[in-house]
Design a protein around this motif. Sequence first.
Motif, PDB file in Angstrom:
ATOM      1  N   LEU A  42     102.986 -10.905   3.231  1.00  0.00           N
ATOM      2  CA  LEU A  42     103.224 -12.267   3.712  1.00  0.00           C
ATOM      3  C   LEU A  42     104.692 -12.654   3.833  1.00  0.00           C
ATOM      4  CD1 LEU A  42     100.465 -14.081   1.602  1.00  0.00           C
ATOM      5  CD2 LEU A  42     100.336 -13.399   4.007  1.00  0.00           C
ATOM      6  N   LEU A  43     105.547 -12.132   2.948  1.00  0.00           N
ATOM      7  CA  LEU A  43     106.931 -12.605   2.925  1.00  0.00           C
ATOM      8  C   LEU A  43     107.763 -12.233   4.158  1.00  0.00           C
ATOM      9  CD1 LEU A  43     108.019 -12.284  -0.818  1.00  0.00           C
ATOM     10  CD2 LEU A  43     107.633 -14.361   0.509  1.00  0.00           C
ATOM     11  N   PRO A  44     107.620 -11.042   4.752  1.00  0.00           N
ATOM     12  CA  PRO A  44     108.463 -10.737   5.920  1.00  0.00           C
ATOM     13  C   PRO A  44     108.327 -11.751   7.049  1.00  0.00           C
ATOM     14  CG  PRO A  44     107.501  -8.728   5.057  1.00  0.00           C
ATOM     15  CD  PRO A  44     106.852  -9.849   4.321  1.00  0.00           C
ATOM     16  N   ALA A  45     107.112 -12.164   7.360  1.00  0.00           N
ATOM     17  CA  ALA A  45     106.926 -13.151   8.433  1.00  0.00           C
ATOM     18  C   ALA A  45     107.446 -14.524   8.023  1.00  0.00           C
ATOM     19  CB  ALA A  45     105.446 -13.242   8.810  1.00  0.00           C
ATOM     20  N   LEU A  46     107.275 -14.888   6.756  1.00  0.00           N
ATOM     21  CA  LEU A  46     107.816 -16.161   6.279  1.00  0.00           C
ATOM     22  C   LEU A  46     109.336 -16.145   6.328  1.00  0.00           C
ATOM     23  CD1 LEU A  46     105.504 -16.807   3.176  1.00  0.00           C
ATOM     24  CD2 LEU A  46     105.463 -18.041   5.355  1.00  0.00           C
ATOM     25  N   ALA A  47     109.940 -15.018   5.937  1.00  0.00           N
ATOM     26  CA  ALA A  47     111.397 -14.896   5.952  1.00  0.00           C
ATOM     27  C   ALA A  47     111.949 -14.958   7.373  1.00  0.00           C
ATOM     28  CB  ALA A  47     111.825 -13.595   5.281  1.00  0.00           C
ATOM     29  N   ALA A  48     111.212 -14.391   8.315  1.00  0.00           N
ATOM     30  CA  ALA A  48     111.653 -14.390   9.713  1.00  0.00           C
ATOM     31  C   ALA A  48     111.373 -15.710  10.408  1.00  0.00           C
ATOM     32  CB  ALA A  48     110.971 -13.251  10.473  1.00  0.00           C
ATOM     33  N   GLY A  49     110.572 -16.563   9.779  1.00  0.00           N
ATOM     34  CA  GLY A  49     110.218 -17.837  10.393  1.00  0.00           C
ATOM     35  C   GLY A  49     109.161 -17.724  11.463  1.00  0.00           C
ATOM     36  N   THR A  50     108.578 -16.525  11.622  1.00  0.00           N
ATOM     37  CA  THR A  50     107.498 -16.362  12.605  1.00  0.00           C
ATOM     38  C   THR A  50     106.170 -16.842  12.042  1.00  0.00           C
ATOM     39  OG1 THR A  50     107.193 -14.072  11.855  1.00  0.00           O
ATOM     40  CG2 THR A  50     108.627 -14.440  13.756  1.00  0.00           C
ATOM     41  N   SER A  51     106.138 -17.079  10.745  1.00  0.00           N
ATOM     42  CA  SER A  51     104.967 -17.628  10.070  1.00  0.00           C
ATOM     43  C   SER A  51     105.433 -18.768   9.176  1.00  0.00           C
ATOM     44  CB  SER A  51     104.269 -16.550   9.242  1.00  0.00           C
ATOM     45  OG  SER A  51     103.173 -17.097   8.520  1.00  0.00           O
ATOM     46  N   VAL A  52     104.606 -19.780   9.066  1.00  0.00           N
ATOM     47  CA  VAL A  52     104.899 -20.930   8.199  1.00  0.00           C
ATOM     48  C   VAL A  52     103.820 -21.000   7.132  1.00  0.00           C
ATOM     49  CG1 VAL A  52     105.039 -23.459   8.080  1.00  0.00           C
ATOM     50  CG2 VAL A  52     106.100 -22.228   9.991  1.00  0.00           C
ATOM     51  N   GLY A  53     104.240 -21.157   5.896  1.00  0.00           N
ATOM     52  CA  GLY A  53     103.292 -21.222   4.795  1.00  0.00           C
ATOM     53  C   GLY A  53     103.239 -22.614   4.185  1.00  0.00           C
ATOM     54  N   ALA A  54     102.143 -22.875   3.478  1.00  0.00           N
ATOM     55  CA  ALA A  54     101.974 -24.146   2.769  1.00  0.00           C
ATOM     56  C   ALA A  54     101.258 -23.865   1.455  1.00  0.00           C
ATOM     57  CB  ALA A  54     101.183 -25.140   3.606  1.00  0.00           C
ATOM     58  N   LEU A  55     101.693 -24.533   0.404  1.00  0.00           N
ATOM     59  CA  LEU A  55     101.065 -24.413  -0.914  1.00  0.00           C
ATOM     60  C   LEU A  55     100.183 -25.627  -1.134  1.00  0.00           C
ATOM     61  CD1 LEU A  55     100.853 -22.903  -3.645  1.00  0.00           C
ATOM     62  CD2 LEU A  55     102.820 -24.252  -4.422  1.00  0.00           C
ATOM     63  N   ALA A  56      98.898 -25.377  -1.384  1.00  0.00           N
ATOM     64  CA  ALA A  56      97.930 -26.458  -1.554  1.00  0.00           C
ATOM     65  C   ALA A  56      97.453 -26.477  -2.995  1.00  0.00           C
ATOM     66  CB  ALA A  56      96.749 -26.263  -0.593  1.00  0.00           C
ATOM     67  N   TRP A  57      97.816 -27.529  -3.717  1.00  0.00           N
ATOM     68  CA  TRP A  57      97.395 -27.614  -5.115  1.00  0.00           C
ATOM     69  C   TRP A  57      96.878 -28.995  -5.502  1.00  0.00           C
ATOM     70  CZ3 TRP A  57     102.373 -28.513  -3.692  1.00  0.00           C
ATOM     71  CH2 TRP A  57     103.043 -29.583  -4.284  1.00  0.00           C
ATOM     72  N   ALA A  58      97.455 -30.054  -4.926  1.00  0.00           N
ATOM     73  CA  ALA A  58      97.168 -31.413  -5.391  1.00  0.00           C
ATOM     74  C   ALA A  58      95.761 -31.856  -5.003  1.00  0.00           C
ATOM     75  CB  ALA A  58      98.189 -32.388  -4.826  1.00  0.00           C
ATOM     76  N   GLU A  59      95.116 -32.530  -5.932  1.00  0.00           N
ATOM     77  CA  GLU A  59      93.802 -33.127  -5.691  1.00  0.00           C
ATOM     78  C   GLU A  59      93.732 -34.453  -6.430  1.00  0.00           C
ATOM     79  OE1 GLU A  59      90.447 -30.613  -6.525  1.00  0.00           O
ATOM     80  OE2 GLU A  59      91.513 -28.801  -5.919  1.00  0.00           O
ATOM     81  N   ASP A  60      93.069 -35.411  -5.832  1.00  0.00           N
ATOM     82  CA  ASP A  60      92.817 -36.675  -6.503  1.00  0.00           C
ATOM     83  C   ASP A  60      94.111 -37.305  -7.020  1.00  0.00           C
ATOM     84  OD1 ASP A  60      91.224 -38.764  -7.422  1.00  0.00           O
ATOM     85  OD2 ASP A  60      90.931 -37.853  -9.387  1.00  0.00           O
ATOM     86  N   GLY A  61      95.173 -37.189  -6.216  1.00  0.00           N
ATOM     87  CA  GLY A  61      96.437 -37.803  -6.583  1.00  0.00           C
ATOM     88  C   GLY A  61      97.176 -37.143  -7.723  1.00  0.00           C
ATOM     89  N   SER A  62      96.804 -35.915  -8.086  1.00  0.00           N
ATOM     90  CA  SER A  62      97.439 -35.255  -9.223  1.00  0.00           C
ATOM     91  C   SER A  62      97.701 -33.794  -8.911  1.00  0.00           C
ATOM     92  CB  SER A  62      96.548 -35.357 -10.467  1.00  0.00           C
ATOM     93  OG  SER A  62      97.061 -34.569 -11.513  1.00  0.00           O
ATOM     94  N   GLY A  63      98.816 -33.282  -9.455  1.00  0.00           N
ATOM     95  CA  GLY A  63      99.122 -31.860  -9.329  1.00  0.00           C
ATOM     96  C   GLY A  63      98.825 -31.086 -10.585  1.00  0.00           C
ATOM     97  N   ASP A  64      98.162 -31.701 -11.535  1.00  0.00           N
ATOM     98  CA  ASP A  64      97.857 -31.058 -12.810  1.00  0.00           C
ATOM     99  C   ASP A  64      96.762 -30.008 -12.604  1.00  0.00           C
ATOM    100  OD1 ASP A  64      97.189 -30.317 -15.366  1.00  0.00           O
ATOM    101  OD2 ASP A  64      97.045 -32.357 -16.148  1.00  0.00           O
ATOM    102  N   PRO A  65      97.011 -28.731 -12.952  1.00  0.00           N
ATOM    103  CA  PRO A  65      95.981 -27.696 -12.787  1.00  0.00           C
ATOM    104  C   PRO A  65      94.677 -28.029 -13.509  1.00  0.00           C
ATOM    105  CG  PRO A  65      98.093 -26.685 -13.256  1.00  0.00           C
ATOM    106  CD  PRO A  65      98.271 -28.165 -13.454  1.00  0.00           C
ATOM    107  N   ALA A  66      94.753 -28.788 -14.593  1.00  0.00           N
ATOM    108  CA  ALA A  66      93.543 -29.136 -15.331  1.00  0.00           C
ATOM    109  C   ALA A  66      92.618 -30.042 -14.534  1.00  0.00           C
ATOM    110  CB  ALA A  66      93.917 -29.813 -16.649  1.00  0.00           C
TER     111      ALA A  66
END
Length: 364
Positions: free
Chosen positions: A94-118
């Motif tokens: 995944l990193l080569p395309a992200l580094a080249a900007g030919t791919s865009v990534g997004a991190l999805a974690w937040a739910e219900d207004g919170s980023g707490d893993p619990a």
Amino acid sequence: MRPGDEQAELRAAVRSLLARHEGAAAWRPLVEQIGAAGLAVPEEYGGAGRGALETHVVMEELGRVLSPVPYLGSAVLTVRALLASGDRAACADLLPALAAGTSVGALAWAEDGSGDPARIRTEAESGGGPRLTGVKEHVLGGQDADVLLVVARSAAGPSLFAVPVDGPGVTVEPLETMDATRPQARVRLAGARARPVGAGGDGGRVLARALDEAVVALAAEQVGGAARALERTVEHVGNRVQFGRPIGSFQAVKHRLADGYVMVESARSLALAAATASAEDSPRLPLLAAAAGSACAEAFSAVAGEMIQLHGGIGFTWEHDAHRYFKRAHGSGLLLGTPSRHRGRLAAALDLVPGPSRAAVARP
């Protein structure tokens, strides 16, 4: 060439490029001419092998112009999560395309207004390969992403998964936000096929590290926005004449601008200290990230508020950029944890919070 000289040249190059290319149109030149997306990616994965100090420079310049490019979501959050996972196969994929900007990534974690893993409820169901079901909110740049990194619950605990955005069972809905320069999306997962990234149950640690890095990067952006808002306000009060003299010559206005300058420079020092801790992989990173996250958010909000006030009537109109700085300041102050949340983390790190209360402030 000394490291400081290299960073000064990087700053000059980014500022010049952003002056020529406005808004989202700056993304392609940033990645193609400067290699911004790959600055913090190791050379073995196609990046420049630099680190948090270079990211700091880019983020500060992006903050000055309130750029909407997906740098924070892709080049910081997604890249840092992949590296923190320790999954060399996923990084190589995944990193080569992200580094080249030919791919865009997004991190999805937040739910219900919170980023707490619990509080994460998105489930990873086993059988025939992991399938994810749940809803993720406030996904930075989710509508432009090619690949999602999703934190979900598994039998081993919170875990990280890679999900192709165009795969079955994935729906991305752009969100209408107060700050139109910070695109966000809601991601609905309905049995979406996923690939495990890193060790099962390690998602909480990976997320905590990625968020600390992102808070540090966001602090640099907030400093850049605050500094530019202050510069424009000083320029305005030097030109705006009332009672036969520039309003900037009034003592009350001078005091307000001086207070803003002190806040911006104090925030700048903390942001740089946090970026240095990240670059050195210091164990003080969580503490300094929390300190910078609080101070820089509050400095930007205060200076943006003064920008509105000292511009008078025009500061409230769509014709002037003051409202854009105000919205970015308040939106970014909620993005990765409020200032009070960061101060709670800082107090816990310094043993100023009683034991039973520490868990409540352990995450951004």
